[in-house]
Design an enzyme around this catalytic site. Structure first.
Site, PDB file in Angstrom:
ATOM      1  N   ASN A   9      52.400  59.245  92.536  1.00 31.12           N
ATOM      2  CA  ASN A   9      53.522  59.330  93.466  1.00 31.12           C
ATOM      3  C   ASN A   9      54.348  60.542  93.048  1.00 31.12           C
ATOM      4  O   ASN A   9      55.067  60.498  92.053  1.00 31.12           O
ATOM      5  CB  ASN A   9      54.356  58.041  93.372  1.00 31.12           C
ATOM      6  CG  ASN A   9      55.632  58.129  94.189  1.00 31.12           C
ATOM      7  OD1 ASN A   9      55.783  59.011  95.037  1.00 31.12           O
ATOM      8  ND2 ASN A   9      56.574  57.226  93.930  1.00 31.12           N
ATOM      9  N   LYS A  11      56.807  61.899  94.517  1.00 28.07           N
ATOM     10  CA  LYS A  11      58.216  61.810  94.943  1.00 28.07           C
ATOM     11  C   LYS A  11      58.636  63.140  95.600  1.00 28.07           C
ATOM     12  O   LYS A  11      57.827  63.769  96.262  1.00 28.07           O
ATOM     13  CB  LYS A  11      59.105  61.452  93.759  1.00 28.07           C
ATOM     14  CG  LYS A  11      58.566  60.259  92.960  1.00 28.07           C
ATOM     15  CD  LYS A  11      59.567  59.698  92.020  1.00 28.07           C
ATOM     16  CE  LYS A  11      58.899  58.634  91.155  1.00 28.07           C
ATOM     17  NZ  LYS A  11      59.847  57.830  90.439  1.00 28.07           N
ATOM     18  N   HIS A  96      58.928  51.603  98.163  1.00 24.45           N
ATOM     19  CA  HIS A  96      59.214  52.006  96.780  1.00 24.45           C
ATOM     20  C   HIS A  96      60.672  51.661  96.462  1.00 24.45           C
ATOM     21  O   HIS A  96      61.542  51.757  97.326  1.00 24.45           O
ATOM     22  CB  HIS A  96      58.963  53.512  96.625  1.00 24.45           C
ATOM     23  CG  HIS A  96      58.992  53.963  95.197  1.00 24.45           C
ATOM     24  ND1 HIS A  96      60.167  54.160  94.508  1.00 24.45           N
ATOM     25  CD2 HIS A  96      57.989  54.210  94.323  1.00 24.45           C
ATOM     26  CE1 HIS A  96      59.874  54.525  93.265  1.00 24.45           C
ATOM     27  NE2 HIS A  96      58.559  54.562  93.131  1.00 24.45           N
ATOM     28  N   GLU A  98      62.924  53.223  95.051  1.00 22.46           N
ATOM     29  CA  GLU A  98      63.886  54.292  95.352  1.00 22.46           C
ATOM     30  C   GLU A  98      64.223  54.294  96.840  1.00 22.46           C
ATOM     31  O   GLU A  98      65.352  54.590  97.230  1.00 22.46           O
ATOM     32  CB  GLU A  98      63.313  55.648  94.906  1.00 22.46           C
ATOM     33  CG  GLU A  98      63.338  55.771  93.388  1.00 22.46           C
ATOM     34  CD  GLU A  98      62.268  56.681  92.821  1.00 22.46           C
ATOM     35  OE1 GLU A  98      61.640  57.448  93.570  1.00 22.46           O
ATOM     36  OE2 GLU A  98      62.049  56.606  91.589  1.00 22.46           O
ATOM     37  N   GLU A 168      56.235  47.194  90.158  1.00 18.09           N
ATOM     38  CA  GLU A 168      56.994  48.243  89.491  1.00 18.09           C
ATOM     39  C   GLU A 168      58.357  47.700  89.079  1.00 18.09           C
ATOM     40  O   GLU A 168      59.297  47.713  89.882  1.00 18.09           O
ATOM     41  CB  GLU A 168      57.201  49.427  90.432  1.00 18.09           C
ATOM     42  CG  GLU A 168      55.924  50.057  90.931  1.00 18.09           C
ATOM     43  CD  GLU A 168      56.131  51.519  91.295  1.00 18.09           C
ATOM     44  OE1 GLU A 168      55.459  52.356  90.692  1.00 18.09           O
ATOM     45  OE2 GLU A 168      56.988  51.813  92.139  1.00 18.09           O
ATOM     46  N   GLY A 174      60.670  55.753  85.643  1.00 15.07           N
ATOM     47  CA  GLY A 174      61.300  57.018  85.250  1.00 15.07           C
ATOM     48  C   GLY A 174      62.197  56.892  84.027  1.00 15.07           C
ATOM     49  O   GLY A 174      62.958  57.816  83.722  1.00 15.07           O
ATOM     50  N   SER A 214      56.647  54.163  84.185  1.00 16.78           N
ATOM     51  CA  SER A 214      56.420  54.937  82.951  1.00 16.78           C
ATOM     52  C   SER A 214      55.031  54.737  82.370  1.00 16.78           C
ATOM     53  O   SER A 214      54.873  54.638  81.157  1.00 16.78           O
ATOM     54  CB  SER A 214      57.511  54.628  81.915  1.00 16.78           C
ATOM     55  OG  SER A 214      58.785  54.968  82.430  1.00 16.78           O
ATOM     56  N   GLY A 235      54.389  58.055  88.467  1.00 14.06           N
ATOM     57  CA  GLY A 235      55.324  59.083  88.911  1.00 14.06           C
ATOM     58  C   GLY A 235      55.217  60.306  88.008  1.00 14.06           C
ATOM     59  O   GLY A 235      54.354  61.163  88.188  1.00 14.06           O
ATOM     60  N   GLY A 236      56.074  60.361  87.003  1.00 14.93           N
ATOM     61  CA  GLY A 236      56.194  61.535  86.130  1.00 14.93           C
ATOM     62  C   GLY A 236      54.857  62.078  85.632  1.00 14.93           C
ATOM     63  O   GLY A 236      54.598  63.286  85.719  1.00 14.93           O
TER      64      GLY A 236
HETATM   65  C1  PEP Z   1      56.979  55.517  90.434  1.00 13.27           C
HETATM   66  O1  PEP Z   1      57.723  56.335  90.931  1.00 13.27           O
HETATM   67  O2  PEP Z   1      56.358  54.741  91.181  1.00 13.27           O
HETATM   68  C2  PEP Z   1      56.847  55.481  88.977  1.00 13.27           C
HETATM   69  C3  PEP Z   1      56.208  54.483  88.439  1.00 13.27           C
HETATM   70  O3  PEP Z   1      57.420  56.512  88.273  1.00 13.27           O
HETATM   71  P1  PEP Z   1      57.263  56.781  86.692  1.00 13.27           P
HETATM   72  O4  PEP Z   1      55.798  56.721  86.362  1.00 13.27           O
HETATM   73  O5  PEP Z   1      57.827  58.159  86.479  1.00 13.27           O
HETATM   74  O6  PEP Z   1      58.026  55.723  85.978  1.00 13.27           O
END
Ligand code: PEP
Length: 255
Positions: A9, A11, A96, A98, A168, A174, A214, A235-236
């Site tokens: 993802n 973002k 999501h 966010e 999640e 994040g 994460s 994500g990251g």
């Molecule tokens: C996400 O945005 O779905 C996510 C899990 O981000 P991160 O891996 O950065 O925590």
């Protein structure tokens, strides 16, 4: 037997230029997608056609981060399922945290998006998860099962195997903090039981449940080893070809 799905993802990162570069780096780092793993990237909408061009000869799939639940009309700034399938999207993320927090997504809109996506042949990745406060109050099970029930309400049994759930925990997104493998397994198993109650065991066994929060190369293996963890929504670590590819390789080793 469920195949691992490793989904990135991105973002609000990577316009068309950076999308081309990141995909090119990923293809170089991972010349062939491992047999036992589905790999997906979800760039921003503006970069989807670039992703389509860059991935034309690749088994890496691409998807969107959001979709509207109506076919067309006066919904400034939104995109429809038809637009996403037209450019070749396979998946779409729905709900999501966010989007729930900053863009007023509710269980109801997530439900409508889920149904619309499935009708259009797009696989929805439905995000669910509790806040830190809800976990501290020990209501995480109730919260998450309510989110799953609301999203799947009325979804036909024949479409359930095309549905992906991403657990999640909001406190892990994040933040660098990850659910322990035991916490992840417990929640994934609970989600699978909710699906079995709504449908049946066979349907519940077919649904892939991803962990998100994460996930990094250093913790992916212990999470992906859990019986009910069928992949990751990342994500990251999906913004670097190396770290994303490392997680894919770990999934391959476990598949
Ligand atoms: C996400 O945005 O779905 C996510 C899990 O981000 P991160 O891996 O950065 O925590």
């Amino acid at each position: 037997m469920r195949r691992f799905l490793i989904a990135g993802n991105w973002k609000m990162n990577c316009g068309p230029g950076e999308t081309a570069t990141l995909i090119s780096n990923l293809k170089q780092r991972l010349p062939s997608v491992p047999d036992g793993v589905d790999v997906l990237v979800c760039p921003p909408e503006i970069s989807l056609t670039t992703a389509a061009d860059e991935l034309v000869d690749s088994k890496i799939m691409f998807g969107a981060q959001n979709v509207h639940f109506e076919d067309n009309g006066a919904f400034t700034g939104e995109v429809s399922t038809k637009m996403l399938t037209e450019v070749g999207c396979h998946y779409v993320i729905a709900g999501h945290s966010e989007r729930r927090e900053y863009f007023a997504e509710t269980d109801q809109t997530v439900h409508r998006k889920t149904k619309k996506a499935l009708e259009a042949g797009l696989k929805p990745i439905i995000c669910v998860g509790e806040s830190l406060d809800q976990r501290k109050k020990d209501v995480h099970d109730t919260m998450v099962s309510k989110q799953v029930q609301a999203a799947l309400n009325g979804v036909d049994e024949s479409l359930i195997q095309d549905t992906v759930i991403a657990y999640e925990p909001i406190w892990a997104i994040g933040t660098g903090e990850t659910a322990t493998p035991e916490q992840a397994q417990e929640m994934h198993n609970m989600i699978r039981n909710v699906i079995a109650d709504l449908y049946d065991e066979r349907s519940a066994e077919a649904v892939r449940i991803l962990y998100g929060g994460s996930m990094k190369p250093h913790n992916a293996e212990e999470l992906l080893r859990q019986t009910d963890v069928d992949g990751g929504l990342i994500g990251g670590a999906s913004l670097q070809a190396d770290s994303f590819a490392e997680i894919i390789e770990i999934a391959e080793k476990l598949s």
